[in-house]
Write an enzyme that holds these catalytic residues in place. Structure first.
Site, PDB file in Angstrom:
ATOM      1  N   THR A  28      15.376  -7.334  16.991  1.00 48.33           N
ATOM      2  CA  THR A  28      15.322  -8.481  17.907  1.00 48.33           C
ATOM      3  C   THR A  28      15.522  -8.004  19.338  1.00 48.33           C
ATOM      4  O   THR A  28      16.493  -7.324  19.627  1.00 48.33           O
ATOM      5  CB  THR A  28      16.405  -9.507  17.506  1.00 48.33           C
ATOM      6  OG1 THR A  28      16.029 -10.090  16.262  1.00 48.33           O
ATOM      7  CG2 THR A  28      16.558 -10.606  18.541  1.00 48.33           C
ATOM      8  N   HIS A 177      11.989 -11.761   5.263  1.00 51.21           N
ATOM      9  CA  HIS A 177      13.365 -11.457   5.668  1.00 51.21           C
ATOM     10  C   HIS A 177      14.331 -12.263   4.799  1.00 51.21           C
ATOM     11  O   HIS A 177      14.511 -13.459   5.003  1.00 51.21           O
ATOM     12  CB  HIS A 177      13.520 -11.836   7.138  1.00 51.21           C
ATOM     13  CG  HIS A 177      14.777 -11.350   7.794  1.00 51.21           C
ATOM     14  ND1 HIS A 177      15.833 -10.832   7.093  1.00 51.21           N
ATOM     15  CD2 HIS A 177      15.136 -11.297   9.098  1.00 51.21           C
ATOM     16  CE1 HIS A 177      16.799 -10.496   7.959  1.00 51.21           C
ATOM     17  NE2 HIS A 177      16.390 -10.766   9.182  1.00 51.21           N
ATOM     18  N   ASN A 180      20.704 -10.390   6.027  1.00 48.26           N
ATOM     19  CA  ASN A 180      21.469 -10.592   7.268  1.00 48.26           C
ATOM     20  C   ASN A 180      21.918 -12.018   7.580  1.00 48.26           C
ATOM     21  O   ASN A 180      22.095 -12.387   8.744  1.00 48.26           O
ATOM     22  CB  ASN A 180      20.695 -10.015   8.460  1.00 48.26           C
ATOM     23  CG  ASN A 180      20.418  -8.539   8.276  1.00 48.26           C
ATOM     24  OD1 ASN A 180      21.042  -7.903   7.433  1.00 48.26           O
ATOM     25  ND2 ASN A 180      19.505  -7.980   9.051  1.00 48.26           N
ATOM     26  N   TYR A 182      20.440 -14.957   7.171  1.00 47.67           N
ATOM     27  CA  TYR A 182      19.488 -16.004   7.544  1.00 47.67           C
ATOM     28  C   TYR A 182      19.131 -16.839   6.297  1.00 47.67           C
ATOM     29  O   TYR A 182      19.710 -16.629   5.226  1.00 47.67           O
ATOM     30  CB  TYR A 182      18.308 -15.367   8.281  1.00 47.67           C
ATOM     31  CG  TYR A 182      18.814 -14.683   9.555  1.00 47.67           C
ATOM     32  CD1 TYR A 182      19.374 -15.455  10.586  1.00 47.67           C
ATOM     33  CD2 TYR A 182      18.835 -13.299   9.681  1.00 47.67           C
ATOM     34  CE1 TYR A 182      19.907 -14.850  11.724  1.00 47.67           C
ATOM     35  CE2 TYR A 182      19.370 -12.692  10.823  1.00 47.67           C
ATOM     36  CZ  TYR A 182      19.901 -13.472  11.835  1.00 47.67           C
ATOM     37  OH  TYR A 182      20.444 -12.880  12.945  1.00 47.67           O
ATOM     38  N   ASN A 237      26.905 -12.419  10.328  1.00 50.53           N
ATOM     39  CA  ASN A 237      26.646 -13.866  10.230  1.00 50.53           C
ATOM     40  C   ASN A 237      27.513 -14.543   9.173  1.00 50.53           C
ATOM     41  O   ASN A 237      27.095 -15.510   8.532  1.00 50.53           O
ATOM     42  CB  ASN A 237      25.151 -14.157   9.985  1.00 50.53           C
ATOM     43  CG  ASN A 237      24.322 -14.006  11.256  1.00 50.53           C
ATOM     44  OD1 ASN A 237      24.821 -14.240  12.358  1.00 50.53           O
ATOM     45  ND2 ASN A 237      23.073 -13.594  11.121  1.00 50.53           N
TER      46      ASN A 237
HETATM   47  C1  PHB Z   1      20.001 -10.348  15.830  1.00 51.22           C
HETATM   48  O1  PHB Z   1      19.363 -11.100  16.581  1.00 51.22           O
HETATM   49  O2  PHB Z   1      21.061  -9.844  16.165  1.00 51.22           O
HETATM   50  C2  PHB Z   1      19.476 -10.082  14.500  1.00 51.22           C
HETATM   51  C3  PHB Z   1      18.280 -10.645  14.130  1.00 51.22           C
HETATM   52  C4  PHB Z   1      17.779 -10.403  12.876  1.00 51.22           C
HETATM   53  C5  PHB Z   1      18.494  -9.598  12.025  1.00 51.22           C
HETATM   54  C6  PHB Z   1      19.680  -9.017  12.384  1.00 51.22           C
HETATM   55  C7  PHB Z   1      20.169  -9.265  13.638  1.00 51.22           C
HETATM   56  O3  PHB Z   1      18.051  -9.387  10.799  1.00 51.22           O
END
Ligand code: PHB
Length: 357
Positions: A28, A177, A180, A182, A237
């Site tokens: 990102t 994805h 992490n 999400y 997260n």
């Molecule tokens: C972030 O924006 O920090 C981020 C985004 C996607 C990811 C991990 C971190 O999978």
């Protein structure tokens, strides 16, 4: 087990042969243009890094509801497709390969980033600890709205639509994805999923949404063009699972049933040195190429490929500051260190101005 391979050997992944096993990890960078459309500057950045065995783009929203950060790109509007086409053309001009990462952030968002200021959505109404990055600065996460079961079909349709658009934009494939913290990961792990319907409870139920998304995307663009990313013990997260080894062994077996192009595993915990799971158990359940990520340097990555522990390794921060990372690894050249203050947002500085050797 030892193999004949090292990091510089080609590898067959899905429908493609990548020239080496040094992959650019999704990163990102918060530099998309107006309307979350990729720009010429983004195209230059990816083109500079086309020497990677393959590039995985930064996480890219499948829908306006999937947005969780400022200036992250999308793949749901025609303008975004046109913007991404500039990126894929630029990468292909240098003979590179590039997959697009499909992203829905779920609860890792804020009403100010959501259509009509609505609440972010999640499997369950559980507020994550921490703060959202918004256009107005950091703001505490809110309690998300638990998705109704009958809303899931339209989220699956958004993944399919985004995957189609990615292929229109010239990508070799997509990475789903599911890592992490999400949306898809929020369904997988029991710290964030306390649903009482068939999308919660047992591992079988928690992985149902991911299974349906993978199945639908594979049906439309072909399983050999689909990779999946998981992060079994990443606490980023505010994530946790009461039995991560068992959960992700099962997730891997489920994914293996689709014979996808590759499995991408963030091993350990992004924010610490913790690495408690046995990743050999995960790799052994996947018959296709296994891509490892998190904390690898050249030596460890090369050794892991030689030992047969992994098939490819993705590198994140090293690719930010070393656009010619493959050449530097090959020649043993010094590696540049990235400037953290320019990782997220800004202009060319810290983005397209890192020199090659
Ligand atoms: C972030 O924006 O920090 C981020 C985004 C996607 C990811 C991990 C971190 O999978």
């Amino acid at each position: 087990m030892t193999t004949q391979h090292d990091l510089f050997d080609p590898i067959e992944v899905g429908d493609y042969t990548f020239p080496n096993r040094i992959i650019m990890a999704p990163l990102t960078r918060n530099r998309a243009g107006e309307g979350n459309v990729p720009t010429g500057m983004n195209a230059s950045y990816y083109q500079q890094r086309a020497g990677a065995g393959m590039i995985i783009t930064e996480a890219t929203q499948i829908s306006p509801q999937g947005v969780g950060y400022p200036a992250t790109p999308g793949i749901h509007s025609d303008e975004q497709v046109a913007g991404w086409k500039r990126v894929t053309d630029a990468v292909h001009e240098k003979n590179g390969h590039i997959f697009l990462q499909l992203w829905h952030v779920g609860r890792i968002s804020h009403p100010s980033l959501q259509p009509d200021g609505q609440l972010p959505v999640a499997p369950s109404a559980i507020k994550p600890e921490g703060e959202a990055f918004t256009y107005e600065g950091l703001q505490e996460f809110v309690e998300p709205r638990a998705l109704e079961k009958d809303e899931l079909a339209s989220i699956i349709a958004d993944y399919v639509n985004a995957a189609r658009k990615a292929m229109q934009a010239g990508f070799e494939g997509v990475e789903i994805h599911a890592a992490n913290g999400y949306l898809l990961d929020q369904f997988l792990r029991d710290g964030s999923n306390q649903r009482e319907d068939e999308y919660g409870g047992s591992v079988e139920n928690r992985m149902r949404l991911l299974r349906e998304v993978v199945e639908a995307v594979c049906a439309v663009i072909g399983n050999r063009k689909v990779g999946v990313r998981i992060s079994p013990e990443n606490s980023f997260n505010d994530m946790h699972d009461s039995d991560a080894q068992n959960t992700f062994n099962a997730v891997t077996e489920m994914l293996n049933g689709f014979n996808p192009a590759y499995l991408h595993v963030l091993e350990g915990d992004m924010g610490s040195d913790k690495r408690e799971l046995d990743y050999a158990q995960i790799k052994s359940r996947f018959s296709g190429p296994y891509m490892a990520n998190c904390g690898y340097d050249f030596e460890r990555a090369d050794q892991a490929v030689k030992n047969g522990e992994v098939d490819m390794v993705s590198f994140g921060t090293l690719f930010i500051s070393n656009p010619d990372l493959v050449e530097r690894f090959k020649t043993g050249a010094e590696l540049a260190t990235g400037d953290k203050s320019t990782f997220y947002g800004g202009d060319e500085k810290g983005y397209t101005d890192y020199p090659t050797l």
